[in-house]
Every structure is written in structure tokens, then in C-alpha cells.
Design a protein around this motif. Structure first.
Motif, mmCIF file in Angstrom:
data_model
loop_
_atom_site.group_PDB
_atom_site.id
_atom_site.type_symbol
_atom_site.label_atom_id
_atom_site.label_comp_id
_atom_site.label_asym_id
_atom_site.label_seq_id
_atom_site.Cartn_x
_atom_site.Cartn_y
_atom_site.Cartn_z
ATOM 1 N N ILE A 29 13.767 -31.002 17.062
ATOM 2 C CA ILE A 29 13.682 -31.961 17.888
ATOM 3 C C ILE A 29 11.933 -32.243 17.958
ATOM 4 O O ILE A 29 12.077 -32.835 19.092
ATOM 5 C CB ILE A 29 14.182 -31.710 18.957
ATOM 6 N N VAL A 30 11.528 -30.819 18.713
ATOM 7 C CA VAL A 30 10.279 -30.312 18.829
ATOM 8 C C VAL A 30 8.946 -31.273 18.074
ATOM 9 O O VAL A 30 8.163 -31.542 18.480
ATOM 10 C CB VAL A 30 9.371 -29.034 19.261
ATOM 11 N N VAL A 31 9.476 -30.748 16.204
ATOM 12 C CA VAL A 31 8.812 -31.665 15.765
ATOM 13 C C VAL A 31 8.640 -33.454 15.653
ATOM 14 O O VAL A 31 8.153 -33.657 15.349
ATOM 15 C CB VAL A 31 8.961 -30.931 14.411
ATOM 16 N N GLN A 32 10.276 -33.655 16.312
ATOM 17 C CA GLN A 32 10.083 -35.078 16.428
ATOM 18 C C GLN A 32 8.673 -35.654 17.422
ATOM 19 O O GLN A 32 8.442 -36.578 17.171
ATOM 20 C CB GLN A 32 11.898 -35.516 16.525
ATOM 21 N N ASP A 33 8.945 -35.392 18.442
ATOM 22 C CA ASP A 33 8.522 -35.218 19.019
ATOM 23 C C ASP A 33 6.790 -35.007 19.157
ATOM 24 O O ASP A 33 5.469 -35.825 19.692
ATOM 25 C CB ASP A 33 8.160 -34.205 20.255
ATOM 26 N N TYR A 34 6.576 -34.078 18.050
ATOM 27 C CA TYR A 34 4.985 -33.736 17.474
ATOM 28 C C TYR A 34 4.318 -35.517 16.613
ATOM 29 O O TYR A 34 3.809 -36.297 16.815
ATOM 30 C CB TYR A 34 4.380 -32.996 16.433
ATOM 31 N N ILE A 35 5.959 -36.249 15.249
ATOM 32 C CA ILE A 35 5.537 -36.758 14.978
ATOM 33 C C ILE A 35 4.933 -38.257 16.160
ATOM 34 O O ILE A 35 4.250 -39.203 15.549
ATOM 35 C CB ILE A 35 7.055 -37.351 13.786
ATOM 36 N N TYR A 36 5.367 -38.408 16.859
ATOM 37 C CA TYR A 36 5.335 -39.269 18.017
ATOM 38 C C TYR A 36 4.833 -39.315 18.466
ATOM 39 O O TYR A 36 3.654 -40.064 18.460
ATOM 40 C CB TYR A 36 7.046 -39.204 18.941
ATOM 41 N N GLN A 37 4.371 -38.315 18.850
ATOM 42 C CA GLN A 37 2.637 -37.998 19.581
ATOM 43 C C GLN A 37 1.488 -38.743 18.340
ATOM 44 O O GLN A 37 0.589 -38.947 19.112
ATOM 45 C CB GLN A 37 2.545 -36.992 19.982
ATOM 46 N N LEU A 38 1.806 -37.758 17.172
ATOM 47 C CA LEU A 38 0.777 -38.283 16.146
ATOM 48 C C LEU A 38 0.573 -39.739 15.350
ATOM 49 O O LEU A 38 0.255 -40.490 15.585
ATOM 50 C CB LEU A 38 0.668 -37.599 14.427
ATOM 51 N N GLN A 39 1.650 -40.250 15.874
ATOM 52 C CA GLN A 39 2.092 -42.556 15.440
ATOM 53 C C GLN A 39 1.677 -42.907 16.379
ATOM 54 O O GLN A 39 0.627 -43.282 16.181
ATOM 55 C CB GLN A 39 3.719 -42.268 15.804
ATOM 56 N N ASP A 40 1.715 -42.336 17.568
ATOM 57 C CA ASP A 40 0.947 -42.740 19.427
ATOM 58 C C ASP A 40 -0.914 -42.788 18.938
ATOM 59 O O ASP A 40 -1.424 -43.789 18.901
ATOM 60 C CB ASP A 40 1.508 -42.220 20.629
ATOM 61 N N MET A 41 -1.305 -41.156 18.838
ATOM 62 C CA MET A 41 -2.824 -41.570 18.166
ATOM 63 C C MET A 41 -2.751 -42.378 17.230
ATOM 64 O O MET A 41 -4.167 -42.901 17.425
ATOM 65 C CB MET A 41 -2.621 -40.020 18.177
ATOM 66 N N ALA A 42 -2.337 -42.420 16.212
ATOM 67 C CA ALA A 42 -3.047 -43.319 15.509
ATOM 68 C C ALA A 42 -2.942 -44.306 15.547
ATOM 69 O O ALA A 42 -3.668 -45.770 15.250
ATOM 70 C CB ALA A 42 -1.630 -42.988 13.827
ATOM 71 N N HIS A 43 -1.334 -44.708 16.347
ATOM 72 C CA HIS A 43 -1.873 -46.229 17.067
ATOM 73 C C HIS A 43 -3.349 -46.353 17.883
ATOM 74 O O HIS A 43 -3.696 -47.660 17.688
ATOM 75 C CB HIS A 43 -0.925 -46.651 17.326
ATOM 76 N N GLU A 44 -3.118 -45.882 18.433
ATOM 77 C CA GLU A 44 -4.670 -46.245 19.381
ATOM 78 C C GLU A 44 -5.786 -46.627 18.310
ATOM 79 O O GLU A 44 -6.556 -46.578 18.836
ATOM 80 C CB GLU A 44 -4.610 -44.615 20.265
ATOM 81 N N LYS A 45 -6.141 -45.231 17.277
ATOM 82 C CA LYS A 45 -7.033 -45.004 16.881
ATOM 83 C C LYS A 45 -6.799 -46.574 16.167
ATOM 84 O O LYS A 45 -8.285 -46.827 16.052
ATOM 85 C CB LYS A 45 -7.109 -44.332 15.578
ATOM 86 N N GLU A 46 -5.876 -47.415 15.544
ATOM 87 C CA GLU A 46 -5.602 -48.725 14.904
ATOM 88 C C GLU A 46 -6.119 -49.593 15.658
ATOM 89 O O GLU A 46 -7.402 -50.713 15.719
ATOM 90 C CB GLU A 46 -4.213 -48.731 14.802
ATOM 91 N N ILE A 47 -5.754 -49.265 17.089
ATOM 92 C CA ILE A 47 -6.678 -50.258 17.564
ATOM 93 C C ILE A 47 -8.153 -50.397 18.291
ATOM 94 O O ILE A 47 -9.039 -50.952 18.168
ATOM 95 C CB ILE A 47 -5.787 -50.223 19.431
ATOM 96 N N ALA A 48 -8.668 -49.496 18.383
ATOM 97 C CA ALA A 48 -9.694 -48.951 18.824
ATOM 98 C C ALA A 48 -11.004 -49.805 16.937
ATOM 99 O O ALA A 48 -11.537 -49.845 17.400
ATOM 100 C CB ALA A 48 -10.467 -47.697 18.624
ATOM 101 N N PHE A 49 -9.951 -49.688 16.213
ATOM 102 C CA PHE A 49 -11.161 -49.861 14.816
ATOM 103 C C PHE A 49 -10.868 -50.918 14.712
ATOM 104 O O PHE A 49 -11.951 -51.666 15.067
ATOM 105 C CB PHE A 49 -10.328 -49.091 13.735
ATOM 106 N N ILE A 50 -9.868 -51.782 15.146
ATOM 107 C CA ILE A 50 -10.089 -53.200 15.290
ATOM 108 C C ILE A 50 -10.523 -54.010 16.759
ATOM 109 O O ILE A 50 -11.586 -54.850 16.339
ATOM 110 C CB ILE A 50 -8.375 -53.793 15.522
ATOM 111 N N LYS A 51 -10.116 -53.334 17.749
ATOM 112 C CA LYS A 51 -12.069 -53.580 18.544
ATOM 113 C C LYS A 51 -13.788 -53.351 18.356
ATOM 114 O O LYS A 51 -14.312 -53.895 18.594
ATOM 115 C CB LYS A 51 -10.995 -52.775 20.053
ATOM 116 N N GLY A 52 -13.052 -52.672 17.548
ATOM 117 C CA GLY A 52 -14.653 -51.663 17.486
ATOM 118 C C GLY A 52 -14.738 -50.645 18.625
ATOM 119 O O GLY A 52 -16.782 -50.810 18.648
ATOM 120 N N GLU A 53 -13.971 -50.033 19.054
ATOM 121 C CA GLU A 53 -14.205 -48.812 20.650
ATOM 122 C C GLU A 53 -14.285 -47.555 19.331
ATOM 123 O O GLU A 53 -14.789 -47.338 18.990
ATOM 124 C CB GLU A 53 -13.577 -49.355 21.677
#
Length: 180
Positions: A29-53
Motif C-alpha cells: 500500500i505504501v509503495v502504491q503511494d510511491y508509484i502514484y507520486q512518481l507517476q505524478d512527477m513524471a507527468h509534471e516533467k512531461e508537461i514541462a518538456f512540452i511547454k519548454g519550462e
């Protein structure tokens, strides 16, 4: 003796159940939260790459990966976690290039491909969490069923012993007297 043996077996089964429940929480369960947070961070990076931020540092990602590595891992989890760490490390040069605004379109595409691989690796880790959580739950349920069966057997034996003692008390066996 019956009660002692039963208590020793009960202790073993309850210990196993306690370990699996703790492992379900700590390692799934705790690791599931880690995976969720990592998915969120990867998604934020993806948006930043697209915007060039400019992108945030990977310090939080490293902390999460380190915490994840301290849990009980299956062989596949360990392999995927190592792969994930390598994939996030591979993003750092591309993030640096974006922060200095010296990134080409090809490098953006390469970064987005790397993020896609990261998402797939995280999906693989999530699938393992579900499978292992199911395995641990089944183990707990099996131990509870065995413990219940042994308790029922113990009650049956104690009832038989109790009835036998009552019969001996109220209907004693007459022993033939030996002739002298």
C-alpha cells in the motif's frame, strides 16, 4: 498437551497473518503511494518538456526511489526499480538542456519517449503491487482457515474428552475382584 500444541500452532499461524498484514501495508500500500507520486512527477516533467519550462530537481524522485528500494521487493520489482532509476537519471541531461534553452525538437521527442518508458515501467510496478497484494491476502486467508479448522478440531477433542470423563465419573467401570 492438546491445548499446548494448539496454542503453539495458533501462535505460528497468527504470527504469519500478522507478518502478511504488515507486509501488505508496508510493502504494497505504501509503495502504491510511491508509484502514484512518481507517476505524478513524471507527468509534471512531461508537461514541462512540452511547454519548454524549467524543471524541478530530481531530489524528490531520488528520495522516493530510495524509500521504495528499502521495502521487500520481488525479483521483478527490483529489476524494474533499477530500470526506473536509470530512466529518471537519463532524463537529467535533457532537463539541463531545457533549462538552458539549448534543446532541439529531437531532444524533446527523446525526452518524451523516455517519459513514456518511465510510465510503462511504473505501470509494471503497479501491476506487481496488485499481484503481490493478492498473494499476501490469499496467504492470510489460508492461515485463518487452517487456524479455524484446528480450533474446531480442538473443541471436538475437548468435548470428547469431557464426555468421556463424565461417563467415567457417573458410570464407573466395575473391576472384577481377583480370587485369593
Amino acid at each position: 498437551m492438546l491445548v499446548l500444541a494448539s496454542n503453539l500452532l495458533d501462535r505460528k499461524y497468527f504470527s504469519t497473518i500478522q507478518e502478511t498484514v504488515k507486509s501488505i501495508y508496508d510493502d504494497r500500500i505504501v509503495v502504491q503511494d510511491y508509484i502514484y507520486q512518481l507517476q505524478d512527477m513524471a507527468h509534471e516533467k512531461e508537461i514541462a518538456f512540452i511547454k519548454g519550462e524549467n524543471l524541478e530537481e530530481n531530489k524528490d524522485i531520488k528520495v522516493l526511489l530510495n524509500d521504495f528500494s528499502k521495502t521487500k521487493l520481488t525479483r521483478d520489482e527490483a529489476r524494474l526499480l533499477k530500470q526506473l532509476d536509470h530512466q529518471f537519471s537519463g532524463l537529467e541531461p535533457l532537463e539541463l538542456a531545457i533549462s538552458t534553452k539549448t534543446v532541439s525538437q529531437a531532444e524533446k521527442v527523446k525526452a518524451l519517449d523516455q517519459l513514456d518508458r518511465i510510465h510503462k515501467t511504473l505501470d509494471g510496478l503497479e501491476k506487481i503491487q496488485l499481484e503481490q497484494g493478492g498473494v499476501l491476502t490469499q496467504l492470510s486467508e489460508k492461515n485463518l482457515r487452517v487456524n479455524k479448522m484446528l480450533s474446531n478440531l480442538e473443541i471436538a477433542f475437548l468435548t470428547i474428552i469431557g464426555v468421556s470423563i463424565l461417563i467415567l465419573v457417573f458410570y464407573p467401570v466395575k473391576v472384577l475382584e481377583t480370587i485369593r
